[in-house]
Design a protein around this motif. Sequence first.
Motif, short mmCIF file in Angstrom:
data_model
loop_
_atom_site.label_atom_id
_atom_site.label_comp_id
_atom_site.label_asym_id
_atom_site.label_seq_id
_atom_site.Cartn_x
_atom_site.Cartn_y
_atom_site.Cartn_z
N ASP A 237 0.84 -1.20 0.00
CA ASP A 237 0.00 0.00 0.00
C ASP A 237 0.87 1.25 0.00
O ASP A 237 0.58 2.24 -0.68
CB ASP A 237 -0.90 -0.02 1.23
CG ASP A 237 -1.95 1.08 1.19
OD1 ASP A 237 -2.43 1.40 0.09
OD2 ASP A 237 -2.27 1.63 2.26
N LYS B 34 2.37 1.92 -3.41
CA LYS B 34 1.37 2.49 -4.30
C LYS B 34 1.22 3.99 -4.04
O LYS B 34 1.17 4.80 -4.96
CB LYS B 34 0.03 1.77 -4.10
CG LYS B 34 -1.08 2.27 -5.01
CD LYS B 34 -2.36 1.47 -4.76
CE LYS B 34 -3.49 2.00 -5.64
NZ LYS B 34 -4.75 1.25 -5.40
N LYS B 35 1.11 4.37 -2.76
CA LYS B 35 0.92 5.78 -2.40
C LYS B 35 2.17 6.62 -2.65
O LYS B 35 2.08 7.84 -2.75
CB LYS B 35 0.50 5.88 -0.93
CG LYS B 35 -0.90 5.35 -0.65
CD LYS B 35 -1.28 5.55 0.80
CE LYS B 35 -2.69 5.04 1.08
NZ LYS B 35 -3.71 5.86 0.44
N SER C 144 3.75 6.95 -5.25
CA SER C 144 3.67 7.59 -6.57
C SER C 144 2.69 8.76 -6.59
O SER C 144 2.54 9.42 -7.62
CB SER C 144 3.26 6.56 -7.63
OG SER C 144 1.98 6.02 -7.32
#
Length: 574
Positions: free
Chosen positions: A25, A28-29, A31
């Motif tokens: 997670d 992902k964040k 970026s």
Amino acid sequence: MYKRLLLSVALPLAVASVAWADAADSIKKLSSEGADAVAAADALALHPEAADKAVPALITAMGSKDAELRWHSARALAEYEAAAAPALDALTKGLDDPDAEVRAYSAYAIGEIGEKALPAVPALIKKITDKEAIVRRAAMGAVRKLPTDPNETLPLIAKILDDADPSVVVPALHTLAEAGKKSLPVLKKALLTERGAYWACLIAGEMGPEAESASPNLAEVLKSHKDPETRMQAAVALGEIGPGAKAAVGQLAASLEGDDSVAVRYASAYALGVIKDVAAQPALESAANSDDEFMHMLGEWAIARIHPEDAEAVKHAVEDLVKGMKNKNANVRAAAARCLTELEAPRELVAPALLKALSDADPTVVVNIREAIVKLGPSATPRLVKALEIEGLRMHALAILRQLGPDAKAAIPALIETLKVTDGQVQSETMMVLGGLGAAAAPATEAITKFLASPSAGLQQSALYALGSIGPAAKPSIPQIVPLLDSDGEFTKVAAGWAIAHIDPSSPAAAKATTVLAAALTTGSDLVRLEAAKALGMFGKQAATAKDALSKAASDDKSDAVRAAATQALAKVQ
């Protein structure tokens, strides 16, 4: 557990308010943009087991346009240690980032990688002359941590220092010296190299007594190095080491009598006087009989240092040094002043000579003389009080009294009289001296309070500093301080809040003061924000309304010092 970096201040990771489900997670964040991406980088530092996926993502983040994200990413990579080796190119590029924190954390991370980071050592060494201390320290820390070969790194360090702008060489040397005894093995090896020896001597001098074990190496440089400037620096370093350098006395005596450079002979005589070993007596007696006026002075001084119980030798030395302070050569005058401070002579012999010499026009001499008088301690105060009455000596006397601090409390009545002198610079400096005396200066409260109504912001600020430093005894001044919380001057308003915090944090004026200080946390300069944060902490729970402002400053302020002060204050106001 997060590693501590630079200046012994741990920069807090902003992860407390965000709970990430897992490393995936966070990746992902990472970026995304702004605070979410920064928090993701911080969270990834907690997942070294996810290096295979996290490191590539952090490498990408190192290329972000957001400087905050870049340094958070570099800091996170440091937690991966050797597993962050694939990021070496990105971190090496980070060493040249326009943002100092990115440069510093890139250097730090490279040091954490270990052996696989050795290709970055030349780039790290270039950073030891960075304009920012935070970067210099991180670079030197990384170089020391990596398993480098001193025979390869020392020539690189020497070349960087040789090629550097003079304005950055001295700060870089301070950084090298900060390593203390840990750097001695490297230092000793550097003394064996032709080019590195010069810089190693300077570093040893900076280290002073801590470099004692390098004395034999310095003695060898003094004996055999081809460059007279390097030999001179070796002698100077031995003098800075002091009595611990007795192993070098024989070589210093030989250099005093036989070196073909007069500068080396002077430096050797001085070093022998500092070391104070009777074995140097014959060489120093020869120096004392020299036709060279400066060498004669150094010889007399050194002998008096070795035999402080010899009243006649001490008297001759004082006479020579006083004469030396009148020399046409400013360097000789400065050296004479310094030697006089280090001579164990009766103060009644030394003080009059020093005060008289303050009229010297050369600023270097004046600085040396000021330091000399400060070393006399409280016994100098009566003469300084008299100097306050003489226009040409007044500012010198104030500067020395300020350095004396609590030792100058006997001058308080005279300082109160000096506030009557119609010269703003004198009045401001007088209040700074009184502020340095703290609570002892309470008798001056009424006289200082009058300056709060001055049209000069500088005098108002000096008065606020003095009253705040006096503390609770200055409570009668608070009604005159409160109007300055509405001043047009940003620093004056904060200084008023600071003064109230120090005088009476439970005062009814606290509410208004904390409002002013909280506002300064977002609009002021670095210095104003720092003082505002510290003052809010002093108000304790009285400053509860500033909690949000302090919380934001603790996490977002661009200054390390402000963030640290806000964090400490926040703990006190809640």
